[in-house]
Write an enzyme that holds these catalytic residues in place. Structure first.
Site, PDB file in Angstrom:
ATOM      1  N   ASP A 168      -4.325  -9.689  -8.588  1.00  0.00           N
ATOM      2  CA  ASP A 168      -4.673  -8.706  -9.623  1.00  0.00           C
ATOM      3  C   ASP A 168      -3.526  -7.885 -10.214  1.00  0.00           C
ATOM      4  OD1 ASP A 168      -4.468  -7.526  -7.118  1.00  0.00           O
ATOM      5  OD2 ASP A 168      -6.382  -6.488  -7.154  1.00  0.00           O
ATOM      6  N   GLU A 227     -12.291   0.256  -9.529  1.00  0.00           N
ATOM      7  CA  GLU A 227     -11.907  -0.639 -10.633  1.00  0.00           C
ATOM      8  C   GLU A 227     -12.904  -0.653 -11.785  1.00  0.00           C
ATOM      9  OE1 GLU A 227     -11.446  -1.276  -7.503  1.00  0.00           O
ATOM     10  OE2 GLU A 227      -9.362  -1.907  -7.296  1.00  0.00           O
ATOM     11  N   GLU A 234       0.836  -1.209   0.000  1.00  0.00           N
ATOM     12  CA  GLU A 234       0.000   0.000   0.000  1.00  0.00           C
ATOM     13  C   GLU A 234       0.867   1.255   0.000  1.00  0.00           C
ATOM     14  OE1 GLU A 234      -3.048  -0.092  -0.560  1.00  0.00           O
ATOM     15  OE2 GLU A 234      -3.881  -1.952   0.199  1.00  0.00           O
TER      16      GLU A 234
HETATM   17  C1  DMJ Z   1      -6.372   0.400  -5.061  1.00  0.00           C
HETATM   18  O1  DMJ Z   1      -5.627   0.816  -3.974  1.00  0.00           O
HETATM   19  C2  DMJ Z   1      -5.500  -0.177  -6.127  1.00  0.00           C
HETATM   20  O2  DMJ Z   1      -6.182  -0.114  -7.326  1.00  0.00           O
HETATM   21  C3  DMJ Z   1      -5.062  -1.585  -5.833  1.00  0.00           C
HETATM   22  O3  DMJ Z   1      -4.351  -2.181  -6.866  1.00  0.00           O
HETATM   23  C4  DMJ Z   1      -6.187  -2.486  -5.438  1.00  0.00           C
HETATM   24  N1  DMJ Z   1      -7.358  -1.845  -5.087  1.00  0.00           N
HETATM   25  C5  DMJ Z   1      -7.433  -0.534  -4.568  1.00  0.00           C
HETATM   26  C6  DMJ Z   1      -8.796   0.059  -4.815  1.00  0.00           C
HETATM   27  O4  DMJ Z   1      -9.819  -0.845  -4.814  1.00  0.00           O
END
Ligand code: DMJ
EC number: 3.2.1.113
Length: 934
Positions: A294, A406, A147
């Site tokens: 993802d 997303e 994060e």
């Molecule tokens: C975001 O912080 C980023 O897109 C991350 O890759 C995964 N998801 C969150 C938002 O949903």
């Protein structure tokens, strides 16, 4: 295969620009043609309408950002219900979610480049000054490496990228001297100790002040990390290296990626969700494109785009081929096991996978992108937002929605690729839903439960970093943005990195340490870009023609699992026994079980237990069939347990000063008026006397025509209902007698009848835990007249106040032995799913399938491969509730006689709601005073 930097079929590369940049530009040019040819489908949107929507996005951003800056900054995030900052350690811990908070003004840093995209250059300049003046990166806080990288390092680098762009333009940021980059470098060095493992995979967490190992660090003992956590660093780390010339960052990120690539499961070419950072063993061997994996895939493709390194594209294509072979079951994307990729690992999908259609656009594979996006849009239309997880038959699995971006991201990319105005309409719906259901006076609040419309006191920083960017760009024309967006790539947090980095400071070897790539079809290595001329050959309605067959995929889905073509073929002419078809009375079925090594044991208490011993199977293929059968049986049982549950209901306070903004999640009753049938009851509340409602009311005049409040306990729920009904009440709310109870900590339940006929009870009854109930009781004390709406889902707020408020501001199964207990009450001879004594009849779950002929159910593999809902013969269930009801009706013996049954655990923090009420009240007073003054 071409060499990197060779002719990619999109024109000749311009100096200082990665080829992909040109790709995007060329594709956009092609789109102009496609758009002008539009003849049918969604009507084109006028420039005025697009501008209006763009302005709406700007206003919404101001509302979110303005409230953060005014009420939360320098805290990491805004708590929009209580209108204050979320400071780690000062609020109750929310577990892993809090690892994003490092006391470094997260939301401000995450918003930096959004300000420039939204043309708020002056505000950007102020924000950068604030970051330089206020932000400390040396706090004694344990944060998530992932994060911190995507949000903070990415935010600083995105800010730096646009700061130098603005400086070069000569008007703004003239004083800027790479200060954000220096901060990014400082942060980069703080994250490096996390990579001190033999594998090179980073520890998941690090202490910003003390690093990893020292005792003060309070971290560094973890053994596992998620694949996305270790594989989503290369864009930020490489950008940092290339901006600064310090190669170490790119080297570390590459090493982690190399290790993950080495560890991929070699026969399926898939990766698992979590991996041991010391041994490299897969800890969770399920594999999908959503949570936990993802952005690993996203970064492989984007690393190729940014860095022009072929090995990243080769890896991406190898994984993509595996994803399309095993995980993609259009329009669904379903997790499988890495070792047995024909086995589904789940019967539900998570919301994070909504980014995947956008990535498919970048890859140039538009058809499945359109299909998945369409399916997701239909789920959104049903619930206003994408629930955190939903089942293959599109029921809510996890009901929260933290305003994730997303889906907006994929919508933007699909619009760019197709020019289809349909995607503008989709964006418009997203804007409307955000304003209608998530907007609160002090920002936008995450949804606690999309079904009831209740809120959570949280506004994540990614909402500002990503959502507003994608929505604004969706409606913007080139001249609405002060720089060329095609010159940049979006990180996973939508931060912008310039494509010219590909040709800067390339000192890190481009040669990957591994060179084993599988032989793929030539098309996977086609170096040409997604070109709309080829994607939509002479047919501007191409995208619509892909969506058309899917138009009812969600509403008319048959409640059944997804059947894999290959499975059906594998066993030759006769498909292996499916768990849902199994009948314990059918001797043929028992024979098949035996062949598969599955034995059936009738337990003394009436339950049936299935046990599989792979070595007892007739052959290895039968053992594998048995394994799949057991897996299906486990999934079916847990799915059915969920289906037996009635969804929660909503108590919405609609009178002044709440105006529908306070929504309490309530438990339903198994008797009385069914609120799920689009019915609702509105009325003022009154306490009954006696408060427990266990005898004839002594204050009928007080409850007549009102919704009676009652205390739980001392008699059956049905008795209370009868007493208030006799006194003339139009509904009832039972409040828990266990003081302090809350749906935060206890699972909600449905109020059962008294074992007798309850048809005489006509009024609706709902249950509230004590904390939620006291919100109503406090409101009565304060305002006397309190009006509520009892319904299945919160309704729109009063449009007048709405305007005012807007103006205001599985574990992997291995062959061997496994057991499934099938709870069986009356008749073990029936289908095992028919026999849960505390549950609805599985026959009801199967009732949809029962009306279809066996051939329609699963004999045609190609038909089954299609999305659920194509088969016109099945009994369609439009609503979750209808399904529950069918089950209820068909199982009169289900044990409703118990006082309580868990229905659904729902996270809640009702203190927050109380504080929200107080805040709204203050606001109302302020407004009234202002009116008076005027
Ligand atoms: C975001 O912080 C980023 O897109 C991350 O890759 C995964 N998801 C969150 C938002 O949903």
């Amino acid at each position: 295969m071409s060499e990197a930097g060779g002719d990619r079929g999109c024109g000749s590369p311009a100096p200082q620009r990665a080829p992909w940049s040109l790709v995007a530009t060329t594709a956009a040019l092609c789109l102009v043609t496609a758009t002008s040819m539009w003849t049918a489908g969604a009507a084109p949107m006028t420039r005025e309408e697009k501008q209006k929507l763009g302005n709406q996005v700007l206003e919404m951003f101001d509302h979110a950002y303005g409230n953060y800056m005014e009420h939360a900054y320098p805290a990491d995030e805004l708590m929009p219900l209580t209108c204050r900052g979320r400071i780690r350690g000062e609020e109750p811990s929310r577990g892993d979610v809090d690892d994003a908070l490092g006391k470094f003004s997260l939301t401000l840093i995450d918003s930096l480049d959004t300000l420039v995209v939204l043309n708020k250059t002056k505000e950007f300049e102020d924000a950068v000054k604030k970051v330089l003046r206020d932000v400390n990166l040396d706090n004694d806080v344990v944060v998530s490496v992932f994060e911190t990288n995507i949000r903070v390092l990415g935010g600083l680098l995105g800010g730096h990228s646009l700061a130098i762009m603005l400086k070069e333009k000569g008007e703004y940021m003239q004083w800027y001297n790479d200060e954000l980059l220096q901060m990014a470098k400082q942060l980069g060095y703080k994250l490096l100790p996390a990579f001190n493992t033999t594998s090179g995979l980073p520890y998941p967490r690090i202490n910003l002040k003390f690093g990893i190992r020292k005792p003060e660090a309070r971290t560094g003992t973890e053994t596992d990390t998620c694949t996305a956590c270790a594989g989503t660093l290369i864009l930020e780390f490489a950008a940092l290296s290339r901006f600064t010339g310090a190669t170490i960052f790119e080297e570390y990120a590459r090493k982690a990626l190399d290790f993950l690539w080495e560890k991929r499961q070699r026969s399926s070419n898939l990766v698992g969700v979590t991996i041991n950072i010391h041994t490299g063993d897969w800890v969770r061997k399920d594999s999908g494109v959503g949570a936990g994996i993802d952005s690993y895939y996203e970064y492989l493709l984007k690393a190729y785009v940014l860095l022009g390194d072929d090995s990243f594209l080769e890896r991406f294509n190898t994984h993509y081929d595996a994803i399309m072979r095993y995980i993609s079951q259009p329009p669904l994307l379903l997790d499988v096991h890495i070792h047995k990729p024909m086995l589904n690992a789940r019967t539900w999908m998570d919301a994070l996978l909504a980014f995947f259609p956008g990535l498919q656009v970048l890859k140039g594979d538009i058809r499945p992108a359109i299909e998945t996006h369409e399916m997701l849009y239909q789920v959104i239309k049903k619930h206003n937002f994408l629930p955190e997880a939903f089942t293959t038959d599109f029921r809510v699995h996890w009901a929260q929605h933290p305003l994730r971006p997303e889906f907006a991201e994929s919508t933007y990319f699909l619009y760019k690729a197709t020019g289809d105005p349909y995607y503008l309409e989709v964006g418009k719906t997203l804007i409307e839903n955000l304003n209608k259901y998530a907007r609160v006076p002090c920002g936008f609040a995450a949804m606690k439960d999309v079904r009831t419309g209740s809120h959570e006191d949280r506004m994540d920083s990614f909402f500002l970093a990503e959502m507003f960017k994608y929505l604004y760009l969706l409606f913007a024309d080139k001249e609405d943005i002060i720089f060329d967006i095609e010159d940049y790539i979006f990180t996973t947090e939508a931060h912008l990195l310039p494509l010219w980095l590909s040709t800067t400071n390339q000192s890190v070897s481009k040669k990957s340490t591994t060179s084993e790539y599988i032989e793929l079809d030539d098309s996977n290595f086609d170096w040409t870009c997604p070109n709309t001329q080829i994607l939509f050959p002479n047919d501007p309605l191409y995208a619509q023609s892909i969506r058309e067959p899917l138009k009812n995929v969600v509403d008319k889905s048959c409640p059944r699992g997804v059947i894999r073509v290959e499975e059906s073929f594998r066993s030759g002419s006769r498909p292996p026994l499916r768990a849902r078809d199994f009948m314990a009375t059918n001797p043929e079925h028992l024979e098949i079980l035996k062949k598969m090594g599955v034995s059936l044991i009738h337990l003394k208490d009436g339950r049936v237990q299935l046990v599989q011993h792979a070595i007892q199977a007739a052959s290895s293929i039968d053992a594998e069939d048995g394994l799949r059968f057991m897996q299906e049986m486990i999934e079916l049982s847990s799915q059915q347990q969920k289906e037996q549950q009635l969804p929660p209901r909503a108590v919405q306070i609609v009178s002044h000063p709440f105006f529908g903004r306070v929504v309490l999640t309530a438990g339903p009753a198994q008797f009385g008026l069914d609120l799920s049938k689009h019915k609702e009851t509105r009325g003022f509340v009154a306490s009954s006397k006696p408060y427990n409602g266990c005898s004839e009311l002594t204050n009928p005049e007080a409850v007549m025509g009102k919704i009676a409040l009652l205390l739980r306990g001392q008699c059956m729920f049905a008795e209370k209902a009868r007493n208030i009904q006799n006194a003339g009440a139009i509904g009832g709310i039972v409040i828990d007698d266990n003081e302090g109870s809350s749906s935060d900590t206890a699972p909600l339940f449905q109020m059962a009848g008294d074992g007798k006929d309850t048809d005489d009870i006509k009024i609706p009854m709902l249950f509230l835990f004590s904390k939620e109930g006291s919100i109503i009781l406090d409101a009565i004390r304060e305002y006397e007249e309190v009006e509520v709406l009892l319904s299945d889902k919160a309704k729109d707020r009063d449009p007048e106040t709405e305007n005012e408020s807007q103006n205001q501001s599985a574990e992997q199964t291995t062959p061997g032995s496994q057991e499934v207990d099938l709870v069986d009450g009356a008749s073990p001879e029936d289908s095992p799913l028919n026999s849960h004594p505390e549950a609805s009849s599985p026959a009801a779950t199967d009732s949809a399938a029962a009306s279809a002929s066996p051939s329609q159910q699963n004999s045609d593999p190609t038909e089954n491969r299609g999305p659920p809902g194509f088969d016109g013969e099945c009994t369609y269930l439009d609503e979750d509730e209808e399904q529950s009801e069918t089950e209820e009706d068909s199982n009169p013996n289900a044990s409703w006689g118990k006082e309580a049954q868990p229905v659904h655990p729902i996270l809640a923090n009702w203190n927050e709601d109380m504080e929200a009420i107080e805040m709204m009240e203050k606001e109302m007073k302020k407004r009234e005073m202002m009116k008076g003054e005027l």
